[in-house]
Design an enzyme around this catalytic site. Structure first.
Site, PDB file in Angstrom:
ATOM      1  N   GLY A  12      16.830 140.366  71.019  1.00  0.00           N
ATOM      2  CA  GLY A  12      18.154 139.725  70.956  1.00  0.00           C
ATOM      3  C   GLY A  12      18.308 138.926  69.682  1.00  0.00           C
ATOM      4  O   GLY A  12      18.899 137.841  69.667  1.00  0.00           O
ATOM      5  N   ALA A  13      17.803 139.498  68.564  1.00  0.00           N
ATOM      6  CA  ALA A  13      17.768 138.742  67.298  1.00  0.00           C
ATOM      7  C   ALA A  13      19.066 138.857  66.506  1.00  0.00           C
ATOM      8  O   ALA A  13      19.210 138.207  65.478  1.00  0.00           O
ATOM      9  CB  ALA A  13      16.595 139.236  66.448  1.00  0.00           C
ATOM     10  N   SER A  14      20.022 139.657  66.980  1.00  0.00           N
ATOM     11  CA  SER A  14      21.191 139.931  66.141  1.00  0.00           C
ATOM     12  C   SER A  14      22.127 138.735  65.993  1.00  0.00           C
ATOM     13  O   SER A  14      22.892 138.659  65.040  1.00  0.00           O
ATOM     14  CB  SER A  14      21.962 141.137  66.698  1.00  0.00           C
ATOM     15  OG  SER A  14      22.380 140.886  68.022  1.00  0.00           O
ATOM     16  N   ARG A  15      22.087 137.810  66.937  1.00  0.00           N
ATOM     17  CA  ARG A  15      22.996 136.649  66.841  1.00  0.00           C
ATOM     18  C   ARG A  15      22.479 135.511  67.723  1.00  0.00           C
ATOM     19  O   ARG A  15      21.449 135.649  68.389  1.00  0.00           O
ATOM     20  CB  ARG A  15      24.414 137.041  67.243  1.00  0.00           C
ATOM     21  CG  ARG A  15      24.524 137.572  68.642  1.00  0.00           C
ATOM     22  CD  ARG A  15      25.975 137.774  69.076  1.00  0.00           C
ATOM     23  NE  ARG A  15      26.021 138.012  70.497  1.00  0.00           N
ATOM     24  CZ  ARG A  15      26.025 139.225  71.045  1.00  0.00           C
ATOM     25  NH1 ARG A  15      26.014 140.303  70.284  1.00  0.00           N
ATOM     26  NH2 ARG A  15      26.049 139.348  72.357  1.00  0.00           N
ATOM     27  N   ASN A  90      14.027 137.091  74.266  1.00  0.00           N
ATOM     28  CA  ASN A  90      15.265 136.304  74.198  1.00  0.00           C
ATOM     29  C   ASN A  90      16.505 137.084  74.627  1.00  0.00           C
ATOM     30  O   ASN A  90      17.465 136.485  75.091  1.00  0.00           O
ATOM     31  CB  ASN A  90      15.452 135.798  72.755  1.00  0.00           C
ATOM     32  CG  ASN A  90      16.848 135.294  72.503  1.00  0.00           C
ATOM     33  OD1 ASN A  90      17.220 134.198  72.915  1.00  0.00           O
ATOM     34  ND2 ASN A  90      17.655 136.123  71.837  1.00  0.00           N
ATOM     35  N   SER A 142      16.747 129.745  81.620  1.00  0.00           N
ATOM     36  CA  SER A 142      17.969 128.916  81.589  1.00  0.00           C
ATOM     37  C   SER A 142      17.849 127.858  82.673  1.00  0.00           C
ATOM     38  O   SER A 142      17.183 128.086  83.702  1.00  0.00           O
ATOM     39  CB  SER A 142      19.189 129.798  81.880  1.00  0.00           C
ATOM     40  OG  SER A 142      20.317 128.992  82.146  1.00  0.00           O
ATOM     41  N   TYR A 155      22.641 136.411  87.216  1.00  0.00           N
ATOM     42  CA  TYR A 155      22.033 135.743  86.053  1.00  0.00           C
ATOM     43  C   TYR A 155      20.973 134.729  86.512  1.00  0.00           C
ATOM     44  O   TYR A 155      19.858 134.690  85.977  1.00  0.00           O
ATOM     45  CB  TYR A 155      23.141 135.059  85.259  1.00  0.00           C
ATOM     46  CG  TYR A 155      22.706 134.400  83.979  1.00  0.00           C
ATOM     47  CD1 TYR A 155      22.405 135.150  82.843  1.00  0.00           C
ATOM     48  CD2 TYR A 155      22.602 133.010  83.887  1.00  0.00           C
ATOM     49  CE1 TYR A 155      22.018 134.532  81.650  1.00  0.00           C
ATOM     50  CE2 TYR A 155      22.220 132.391  82.710  1.00  0.00           C
ATOM     51  CZ  TYR A 155      21.932 133.154  81.594  1.00  0.00           C
ATOM     52  OH  TYR A 155      21.546 132.536  80.428  1.00  0.00           O
ATOM     53  N   LYS A 159      16.948 134.715  85.696  1.00  0.00           N
ATOM     54  CA  LYS A 159      16.310 133.615  84.962  1.00  0.00           C
ATOM     55  C   LYS A 159      15.263 132.917  85.830  1.00  0.00           C
ATOM     56  O   LYS A 159      14.229 132.476  85.322  1.00  0.00           O
ATOM     57  CB  LYS A 159      17.369 132.622  84.468  1.00  0.00           C
ATOM     58  CG  LYS A 159      18.340 133.229  83.436  1.00  0.00           C
ATOM     59  CD  LYS A 159      17.609 133.712  82.192  1.00  0.00           C
ATOM     60  CE  LYS A 159      18.540 134.162  81.097  1.00  0.00           C
ATOM     61  NZ  LYS A 159      17.833 134.631  79.897  1.00  0.00           N
ATOM     62  N   ILE A 188      24.305 125.959  75.038  1.00  0.00           N
ATOM     63  CA  ILE A 188      24.064 126.094  73.611  1.00  0.00           C
ATOM     64  C   ILE A 188      25.261 126.811  72.989  1.00  0.00           C
ATOM     65  O   ILE A 188      25.806 127.753  73.584  1.00  0.00           O
ATOM     66  CB  ILE A 188      22.764 126.912  73.357  1.00  0.00           C
ATOM     67  CG1 ILE A 188      21.588 126.334  74.172  1.00  0.00           C
ATOM     68  CG2 ILE A 188      22.451 126.963  71.859  1.00  0.00           C
ATOM     69  CD1 ILE A 188      21.189 124.915  73.851  1.00  0.00           C
TER      70      ILE A 188
HETATM   71  P1  NAP Z   1      24.302 135.927  72.667  1.00  0.00           P
HETATM   72  O1  NAP Z   1      24.850 135.269  71.466  1.00  0.00           O
HETATM   73  O2  NAP Z   1      25.217 136.661  73.573  1.00  0.00           O
HETATM   74  O3  NAP Z   1      23.122 136.895  72.187  1.00  0.00           O
HETATM   75  C1  NAP Z   1      22.491 137.757  73.108  1.00  0.00           C
HETATM   76  C2  NAP Z   1      21.498 138.613  72.346  1.00  0.00           C
HETATM   77  O4  NAP Z   1      20.892 139.528  73.275  1.00  0.00           O
HETATM   78  C3  NAP Z   1      22.155 139.424  71.258  1.00  0.00           C
HETATM   79  O5  NAP Z   1      21.324 139.479  70.126  1.00  0.00           O
HETATM   80  C4  NAP Z   1      22.271 140.808  71.891  1.00  0.00           C
HETATM   81  O6  NAP Z   1      22.165 141.797  70.879  1.00  0.00           O
HETATM   82  C5  NAP Z   1      21.036 140.852  72.793  1.00  0.00           C
HETATM   83  N1  NAP Z   1      21.236 141.801  73.886  1.00  0.00           N
HETATM   84  C6  NAP Z   1      22.082 141.675  74.931  1.00  0.00           C
HETATM   85  N2  NAP Z   1      22.018 142.767  75.702  1.00  0.00           N
HETATM   86  C7  NAP Z   1      21.109 143.600  75.122  1.00  0.00           C
HETATM   87  C8  NAP Z   1      20.605 144.892  75.444  1.00  0.00           C
HETATM   88  N3  NAP Z   1      21.024 145.568  76.541  1.00  0.00           N
HETATM   89  N4  NAP Z   1      19.684 145.452  74.626  1.00  0.00           N
HETATM   90  C9  NAP Z   1      19.260 144.797  73.523  1.00  0.00           C
HETATM   91  N5  NAP Z   1      19.689 143.571  73.172  1.00  0.00           N
HETATM   92  C10 NAP Z   1      20.608 142.986  73.962  1.00  0.00           C
HETATM   93  O7  NAP Z   1      23.559 134.889  73.614  1.00  0.00           O
HETATM   94  P2  NAP Z   1      22.637 133.607  73.326  1.00  0.00           P
HETATM   95  O8  NAP Z   1      23.375 132.446  73.823  1.00  0.00           O
HETATM   96  O9  NAP Z   1      22.097 133.633  71.958  1.00  0.00           O
HETATM   97  O10 NAP Z   1      21.484 133.897  74.406  1.00  0.00           O
HETATM   98  C11 NAP Z   1      20.144 134.169  74.056  1.00  0.00           C
HETATM   99  C12 NAP Z   1      19.297 133.923  75.302  1.00  0.00           C
HETATM  100  O11 NAP Z   1      19.406 132.557  75.692  1.00  0.00           O
HETATM  101  C13 NAP Z   1      19.717 134.753  76.506  1.00  0.00           C
HETATM  102  O12 NAP Z   1      18.591 135.172  77.213  1.00  0.00           O
HETATM  103  C14 NAP Z   1      20.525 133.756  77.329  1.00  0.00           C
HETATM  104  O13 NAP Z   1      20.531 134.090  78.691  1.00  0.00           O
HETATM  105  C15 NAP Z   1      19.752 132.490  77.057  1.00  0.00           C
HETATM  106  N6  NAP Z   1      20.503 131.261  77.320  1.00  0.00           N
HETATM  107  C16 NAP Z   1      21.630 130.965  76.600  1.00  0.00           C
HETATM  108  C17 NAP Z   1      22.312 129.779  76.867  1.00  0.00           C
HETATM  109  C18 NAP Z   1      23.536 129.355  76.110  1.00  0.00           C
HETATM  110  O14 NAP Z   1      24.141 128.332  76.467  1.00  0.00           O
HETATM  111  N7  NAP Z   1      23.951 130.045  75.066  1.00  0.00           N
HETATM  112  C19 NAP Z   1      21.845 128.931  77.882  1.00  0.00           C
HETATM  113  C20 NAP Z   1      20.714 129.272  78.584  1.00  0.00           C
HETATM  114  C21 NAP Z   1      20.036 130.439  78.288  1.00  0.00           C
HETATM  115  P3  NAP Z   1      23.179 143.022  70.677  1.00  0.00           P
HETATM  116  O15 NAP Z   1      24.534 142.578  71.069  1.00  0.00           O
HETATM  117  O16 NAP Z   1      23.023 143.354  69.225  1.00  0.00           O
HETATM  118  O17 NAP Z   1      22.609 144.065  71.551  1.00  0.00           O
END
Ligand code: NAP
Length: 247
Positions: A12-15, A90, A142, A155, A159, A188
């Site tokens: 999940g490194a793209s963003r 991630n 999470s 979700y 988690k 976040i």
């Molecule tokens: P995000 O911006 O939506 O990024 C999600 C990442 O996961 C993207 O790089 C996406 O890449 C990748 N991904 C999703 N589905 C995929 C698939 N089927 N195959 C391969 N890659 C996949 O979310 P984020 O907020 O950075 O979240 C990162 C992690 O933190 C997640 O596990 C999320 O549950 C956790 N988290 C986030 C928060 C928050 O508040 N943001 C809070 C608690 C936990 P592509 O789109 O390029 O596939």
């Protein structure tokens, strides 16, 4: 350079959080393998890392649910670097809905992307780590996996599953000098939380003792610490990075 020459895989490194972790790892000297589905975003991150840190990361564009593609990626990383020191699980996705309305497909999708992928990737890197007698496996869970959240049964289950997975695997691998930990972010600022209404964001900010959403870098710095030698005596833990929300 706390991760100098360590080979790190970041899913999940793209963003968002994964991108921030990749940049922080590169800053600390790690050699990177970046996974996600969006190849253009991976390419642009790889170019930035190359410009700023003088290394060219490997990139792998595939759906994390695809076990064969994952096996191929791990083989390529081992062919290139002969080792994998850090796995950062991630990649994550949401498909929120009250349980009574939730299609089975959405349950399966979220469990597969968030939880099964960690099983598949950890399984693929565990043998090389055992041979090295060293390794770090870190998963992004999470606070929702600890406390639950209405509309997120899928979700939250994924988690919470990651937490049980982390603790069990930590017990399996401790004698091999491999640590297994999880980070539990609160709210976040990423694409995942962008969709929340301003009203909800304001209400959440009032509940967070530090009074703001976290930045992806807040998670990245915790990941650097857990991946570093400084965290050698920490395993099976869930570190909350949530501005005090879950207190
Ligand atoms: P995000 O911006 O939506 O990024 C999600 C990442 O996961 C993207 O790089 C996406 O890449 C990748 N991904 C999703 N589905 C995929 C698939 N089927 N195959 C391969 N890659 C996949 O979310 P984020 O907020 O950075 O979240 C990162 C992690 O933190 C997640 O596990 C999320 O549950 C956790 N988290 C986030 C928060 C928050 O508040 N943001 C809070 C608690 C936990 P592509 O789109 O390029 O596939």
């Amino acid at each position: 350079m706390r991760l100098k020459d360590k080979v790190a895989v970041v899913t999940g490194a793209s963003r968002g959080i994964g991108r921030a972790i990749a940049l922080a790892f590169a800053h600390e000297g790690a050699k990177l393998a970046l996974c996600a589905t969006n190849q253009p975003l991976l390419d642009s991150l790889a170019a930035e890392i190359s410009d700023r840190f003088g290394q060219k990361p490997l990139t792998f564009s595939f759906d994390i649910r695809n076990a064969q593609e994952m096996t191929n990626a791990v083989k390529k990383i081992l062919d290139t670097h002969s080792r994998i020191d850090i796995l950062l699980n991630n990649a994550g996705a949401t498909r929120d809905q009250l349980l009574v309305m939730m299609p089975e497909e959405d349950w399966d999708f979220v469990l597969s992307v968030n939880l099964k992928s960690a099983y598949l990737f950890a399984k693929a890197v565990t043998r090389p780590m055992i041979r090295q007698r060293a390794g770090r496996i870190i998963s992004i869970t999470s606070i929702v996996g600890i406390n639950g959240n209405a509309g997120q049964t899928n979700y939250a289950a994924s988690k919470a599953g990651l937490i049980g997975f982390t603790k069990s695997l930590a017990k399996e691998l401790a004698k091999r000098n491999i640590t297994v930990n999880a980070i539990a972010p609160g709210f976040i600022k990423t694409q995942m939380t962008d969709g929340l209404s301003e009203e909800i964001k304001t209400e959440v900010n009032h509940r967070i003792p530090l009074g703001r959403f976290g930045e992806p870098e807040d998670i990245a710095q915790t990941a650097v610490f857990l991946a570093s030698d400084q965290a050698a005596y920490i395993t099976g833990q869930v570190i909350r990075v949530d501005g005090g929300l879950d207190m």
